[in-house]
Design a protein around this motif. Structure first.
Motif, short mmCIF file in Angstrom:
data_model
loop_
_atom_site.label_atom_id
_atom_site.label_comp_id
_atom_site.label_asym_id
_atom_site.label_seq_id
_atom_site.Cartn_x
_atom_site.Cartn_y
_atom_site.Cartn_z
N GLU A 265 84.53 9.54 55.86
CA GLU A 265 85.16 8.69 56.73
C GLU A 265 84.77 8.83 58.19
OE1 GLU A 265 87.60 7.27 58.79
OE2 GLU A 265 87.00 5.48 58.50
N ARG A 335 81.45 2.37 60.80
CA ARG A 335 81.60 1.71 59.53
C ARG A 335 79.94 1.85 59.09
NH1 ARG A 335 84.72 -1.09 56.44
NH2 ARG A 335 83.13 -0.62 54.95
N ARG A 382 89.37 -2.24 55.01
CA ARG A 382 89.97 -1.01 54.42
C ARG A 382 91.67 -1.04 54.47
NH1 ARG A 382 86.10 3.93 56.14
NH2 ARG A 382 84.31 3.33 55.03
N LYS A 449 81.58 4.78 48.68
CA LYS A 449 82.37 3.92 47.92
C LYS A 449 83.24 4.82 46.85
CE LYS A 449 79.92 -0.45 48.19
NZ LYS A 449 79.07 -1.54 47.38
N GLU A 452 85.89 6.43 48.85
CA GLU A 452 86.93 5.20 49.05
C GLU A 452 87.93 5.09 47.90
OE1 GLU A 452 84.90 2.23 50.68
OE2 GLU A 452 84.84 3.07 52.66
N LYS A 453 87.22 4.76 46.68
CA LYS A 453 87.78 4.66 45.38
C LYS A 453 89.01 5.80 45.11
CE LYS A 453 88.96 2.45 41.52
NZ LYS A 453 89.64 1.13 41.64
N GLU A 455 90.48 7.88 47.21
CA GLU A 455 91.57 7.85 48.11
C GLU A 455 92.31 6.62 47.88
OE1 GLU A 455 90.37 7.96 52.29
OE2 GLU A 455 89.81 9.87 52.14
N SER A 456 92.12 5.27 47.51
CA SER A 456 92.78 4.16 47.46
C SER A 456 93.54 4.66 45.69
CB SER A 456 91.93 2.91 47.20
OG SER A 456 91.07 3.09 45.96
#
Length: 526
Positions: A265, A335, A382, A449, A452-453, A455-456
């Motif tokens: 990030e 980004r 996000r 990706k 990010e997945k 962390e989500s």
């Protein structure tokens, strides 16, 4: 004492008394004389002062009279001058009024003459209308007679002859039109291809955008290797506090005079880099100072995003964007899309679409504006639900962009049919920017990706305060709220999350899941 002595004494005293009286009388006479002389001098001085005052009063009176005369003369001169100017002006006005009156009289005479001419023309036109009506009636009668004679000779009525003629002309025109349309279509296709190639090549040549592929690491130089020990801290407490607050993996290895910050990030990585540099310059490295500096850098980062967005809009020639859009543009520089920097990509799309619109005679401002803002939804996708097209449309409508700009923006992925030339140009410019050799890298996008997945998935659990994927995705570090999650719950959360990751993600090796629960008690001594 004998009588003789007494008489002597008395005589002496009497003599002394008489002498005193004599001296007093003398002094009285002298003081009276002095007083008289002083009084006389005062009277003389008063008379002299009065005389001088009278002389001064006469002089002042004369001066005032002279000044009054001068003022009167000046006022009279000024009055005469103004009167003369007014008189000249009035004479000019009178002369102009007389000239205008003469012009009006001449125009009146001309109008009367024209009116008489018009009346004669109207009379003549009326007579001609009567002659024309009579000639038209005679002509129509002759046409009827000729038509009857033609029908008798040809053996066809007028409607049948007209239909036959139209049919023959229609066939002939249709053959000619088909050939012409085929020729025009071939020429248009060839010219369109050639013009499209020329416009695209010119637009690409007119920009000089570099290929920017995002990295996931930042290197921070150290003044000496001794600083590594201070960064790590006693039993590693400083490095743990730094990683926990920033969510960035701090790698201290054998690299001389340098440490590495690793995070997918970019905003978090940039905040951590600036904070670490500030800590090194400050020299006070401990958990409390780390938290304080990181919080300050986060605030400064918001200001930097706004200024960077303003600079990008100014570079694209669009300084009149809404301030919130400036801030979102600034976030786009952190980004990436398949490794391509989103802000650089947006600027490139703005330049390409603007140049092509100028070549085609379309609205270059609309094309450039839509090109710069076409990925604005990625700045918030996000934090908010929805695709970047939907979020971008809402943001642009909220901040006062026109429907033409919004339509051109939302068409760039083909989800909507373009209804304007600008929308087609933005879509083409987006494809050109993405297709340039070296502009994008598929592997990095898939890697980001996956992080990010991770962390989500952690953020979906109740009681999670922060979640960071570090160590290139090999570790997932979760900070929970101590009021909601107990130590036993933290263990169960780690196991449940590990099972969820195993079921939903595909990854090489293994992923370490660390749940951190910290309790702090703070009081102030006053």
């Amino acid at each position: 004492m004998s009588p003789q002595v007494m008489n002597v004494v008395i005589g002496v005293l009497a003599l002394a008394f008489l002498l005193g009286l004599a001296m007093v009388w003398v002094l009285w006479r002298r003081s009276r004389s002095v007083a008289r002389s002083m009084l006389k001098k005062a009277e003389l001085e008063g008379q002299r002062t009065v005389a001088q005052a009278e002389i001064e009063a006469q002089r002042v009176e004369k001066d005032m009279v002279v000044q009054a005369r001068e003022r009167l003369l000046s006022a009279r001169t000024e009055f005469e001058r103004e009167t003369r100017d007014y008189r000249i002006e009035l004479d000019g006005l009178t002369r102009r009024l007389a000239e205008q009156e003469g012009l009006l009289l001449d125009r009146d005479a001309d109008l009367k003459v024209r009116q008489e001419n018009i009346q004669e023309l109207e009379k003549d036109i009326g007579e001609r209308k009567m002659h024309l009506a009579q000639a038209e009636s005679e002509l129509q009668a002759a046409v009827v007679i000729q038509k009857e004679k033609l029908e008798q000779i040809a053996g066809l009525t007028s409607d049948q002859a007209k239909a036959e003629l139209l049919r023959a002309l229609e066939n002939e025109v249709r053959m000619d039109a088909a050939g012409m349309a085929k020729r025009i279509e071939d020429e248009a296709t060839e010219k369109a291809k050639e013009k499209a190639r020329r416009i695209i090549s010119m637009a690409i040549q007119r920009i000089a955008a570099e290929h920017v592929v995002e990295s996931t690491v930042s290197v921070v130089d150290l003044p000496s290797d001794e600083m590594k020990g201070r960064i790590i801290g006693r039993e590693g407490r400083n490095i743990r506090a730094f990683e926990q607050v920033t969510g960035v993996d701090l790698i201290v290895d054998d690299t001389p005079e340098a440490v590495i910050l690793s995070c997918f990030e970019p905003v978090r990585r940039e905040i951590a880099r600036i904070a670490l540099i500030s800590l090194i310059q400050d020299g006070r490295i401990h958990p409390g100072r780390i938290e304080e500096l990181v919080a300050k850098v986060r605030v400064d980062m918001e200001e930097k995003l706004l200024s960077d967005g303003e600079a990008a809009a100014l570079e694209a020639g669009l300084p009149d964007l809404h301030p919130e859009l400036h801030k979102l543009l600034g976030r786009l520089q952190f980004r990436s899309s398949y490794g391509q920097n989103a802000l650089k990509h947006s600027l490139e799309v703005a330049w390409l679409s603007g140049h092509m619109a100028e070549e085609l005679g379309a609205d270059a401002q609309v094309a450039k504006r839509a090109g710069l803002l076409h990925d604005i939804g990625k700045a918030v996708d996000r934090e908010m639900d929805g695709t970047h097209l939907e979020l971008g449309r809402e943001l642009l409508r909220k901040h006062g962009e026109t429907d033409r700009v919004i339509h051109a923006m939302e068409c760039h992925h083909g989800d909507y049919d373009p209804q304007s030339v600008e929308a087609v140009l933005v879509t083409s410019a987006d494809a050109l920017s993405a297709a340039r050799p070296g502009a994008r890298r598929e592997i990095l996008e898939n890697y980001i990706k996956r992080l990010e997945k991770l962390e989500s998935m952690a953020a979906d659990f109740n009681g999670v305060s922060k979640a960071y994927a570090i160590q290139a995705g090999r570790e997932l570090r979760i900070v929970v709220e101590s009021q909601k999650i107990s130590d036993e719950d933290a263990g169960w959360m780690a196991r449940d999350l590990a099972k969820k990751v195993e079921a939903e993600l595909t990854y090489p090796g293994q992923i370490k899941i660390t749940v951190i629960r910290e309790t702090r008690s703070v009081e102030y001594a006053r």
